[in-house]
Scaffold this active site. Structure first.
Site, mmCIF file in Angstrom:
data_model
loop_
_atom_site.group_PDB
_atom_site.id
_atom_site.type_symbol
_atom_site.label_atom_id
_atom_site.label_comp_id
_atom_site.label_asym_id
_atom_site.label_seq_id
_atom_site.Cartn_x
_atom_site.Cartn_y
_atom_site.Cartn_z
ATOM 1 N N LYS A 55 27.308 1.056 -5.443
ATOM 2 C CA LYS A 55 27.627 0.509 -6.241
ATOM 3 C C LYS A 55 28.363 1.397 -7.506
ATOM 4 C CE LYS A 55 23.857 0.440 -9.839
ATOM 5 N NZ LYS A 55 24.272 2.066 -10.673
ATOM 6 N N ASP A 72 18.158 -3.281 -10.158
ATOM 7 C CA ASP A 72 19.794 -3.671 -9.062
ATOM 8 C C ASP A 72 19.807 -4.004 -8.384
ATOM 9 O OD1 ASP A 72 21.168 -2.123 -11.748
ATOM 10 O OD2 ASP A 72 20.858 -0.236 -10.212
HETATM 11 O O1 C5P Z 1 14.382 -0.729 -12.667
HETATM 12 P P1 C5P Z 1 14.683 -0.041 -12.180
HETATM 13 O O2 C5P Z 1 13.539 0.733 -10.976
HETATM 14 O O3 C5P Z 1 15.804 0.690 -11.152
HETATM 15 O O4 C5P Z 1 14.592 0.915 -13.377
HETATM 16 C C1 C5P Z 1 14.464 2.557 -13.726
HETATM 17 C C2 C5P Z 1 13.999 2.425 -15.411
HETATM 18 O O5 C5P Z 1 14.678 2.627 -15.842
HETATM 19 C C3 C5P Z 1 12.963 1.819 -15.892
HETATM 20 O O6 C5P Z 1 11.418 1.497 -15.853
HETATM 21 C C4 C5P Z 1 13.580 1.933 -17.388
HETATM 22 O O7 C5P Z 1 12.691 3.233 -17.191
HETATM 23 C C5 C5P Z 1 14.845 2.242 -17.253
HETATM 24 N N1 C5P Z 1 15.619 0.841 -17.043
HETATM 25 C C6 C5P Z 1 15.872 0.505 -18.302
HETATM 26 N N2 C5P Z 1 17.014 -0.480 -18.404
HETATM 27 C C7 C5P Z 1 17.416 -1.304 -17.564
HETATM 28 C C8 C5P Z 1 17.197 -0.623 -15.878
HETATM 29 C C9 C5P Z 1 16.722 0.821 -15.752
HETATM 30 O O8 C5P Z 1 15.563 0.912 -19.254
HETATM 31 N N3 C5P Z 1 17.800 -2.422 -17.935
#
Ligand code: C5P
Length: 312
Positions: free
Chosen positions: A18, A146
């Site tokens: 994406k 995501d």
């Molecule tokens: O959910 P994912 O593993 O992709 O997120 C990784 C990190 O990115 C989270 O632990 C957070 O620190 C940051 N993040 C965030 N806000 C979001 C998505 C991700 O702060 N909406």
């Protein structure tokens, strides 16, 4: 479309990447995440997952350098989470997954999340499960912000952590040039930099509700994380400017970086821009947007099942 299911029962599934056409950070949350308003768009660039039924414990095979093929891989975590959600006891078993990587890691292209969603769909079929869509969506959300988007594909707005999805009218087809700096950016790092820099909170924009609105909308798209990441990695700002001057109707960093993409109306402009970047030693991927129908065809063709676009 032919079903690429080979005689030995192996099935393959494409895990598409994406780009974020737009990303606004609305507020930091108590759980370590940030509330977002973002537009996610699938592109043709993809990894491939191959599923083979085989007695014994679940196994993951992947020989891409730097990608762990152990329990920490999101494909394995998807297998664990799906097995538990189906109330099966013990460890996941009966399937070997071979993962062929093409989507670069730490690029903001959702490679790990796309693999996780493809693993959920492929294992759901291989294990003969019948979980309702909301249950599958909940398992996806537990794996990362995501992941739910990759059960839906096409053009979606994401709210909350980015996992509360609304389907948008499909962005009309565009050519895409993805420029890949030699370094990656870890997602938590990009959000930490954003907080450190003390940027004011954005308001949630109203995203296009009809296909005709995209053309003017693209001019207003931006990525709130870009300034903070580009301040630490100036190459990113340089690539954005270069793609803009090469004629991109939108150029921006994708997600938390480090990839920068340009959307183009004409293939010739993509070729010119790619040649110029390649001459400077910048790795590029020439690809295209993949709309919701194309995404469903991709899943249906690979799985031999009706496409499953899941937006809750
Ligand atoms: O959910 P994912 O593993 O992709 O997120 C990784 C990190 O990115 C989270 O632990 C957070 O620190 C940051 N993040 C965030 N806000 C979001 C998505 C991700 O702060 N909406």
């Amino acid at each position: 479309m032919t079903n690429p299911r080979s005689d030995d029962g192996e099935r393959q599934l494409r895990a598409h990447a994406k780009i974020n056409l737009d990303l606004r950070v609305l507020a930091a949350r108590a759980d370590g995440y940030h509330d977002l308003a973002t537009v996610l768009q699938t592109i043709a660039l993809h990894d491939t997952l191959r599923f083979r039924r085989e007695p014994g414990r679940f196994r993951l095979l992947c020989d891409a350098p730097g990608i762990p093929a152990d329990r920490t891989n999101l494909v394995w975590r998807a297998a664990d989470a799906l097995w538990a959600a189906a109330s099966r006891s013990g460890e996941p078993e009966g399937v070997v997954v071979r993962l062929e990587k093409r989507i670069p890691a730490q690029a903001g292209l959702g490679g790990g999340s796309a693999d996780a969603a493809a693993a959920l769909l492929g294992l759901h079929a291989a294990w003969g499960l019948h979980l309702p869509d909301p249950a599958l969506q909940a398992v996806a959300a537990s794996l990362g912000a995501d992941v739910p988007f990759f059960l839906a594909g096409g053009s979606c707005a994401g709210y909350g952590r980015g996992d509360r999805l609304t389907r948008l009218p499909d962005l009309p087809p565009h050519q895409v040039l993805v420029a890949l700096p030699a370094f990656g950016v870890a997602t938590p790092e990009a959000y930490r930099w954003f907080d450190e820099d003390g940027w004011p909170a954005s308001a949630a924009p109203s995203y296009p509700v009809e296909a005709g609105a995209w053309a003017s909308w693209l001019g207003r798209c931006r990525n709130d994380l870009e300034a903070s990441v580009a301040a630490r990695h100036p190459e990113i700002g340089g690539l954005v400017r270069e793609l803009r001057s090469a004629g991109a109707c939108l150029a921006a960093m994708s997600g938390s970086g480090s990839a920068v993409f340009g959307l183009f109306d004409e293939w010739a402009l993509v070729e010119q821009a790619a040649d110029r970047l390649a001459a400077r030693g910048v790795r590029c991927v020439r690809t295209a947007t993949l709309d919701s129908a194309g995404y469903e065809r991709s899943l249906a063709g690979d799985l031999g099942l009706p496409g499953r676009a899941i937006v809750v």
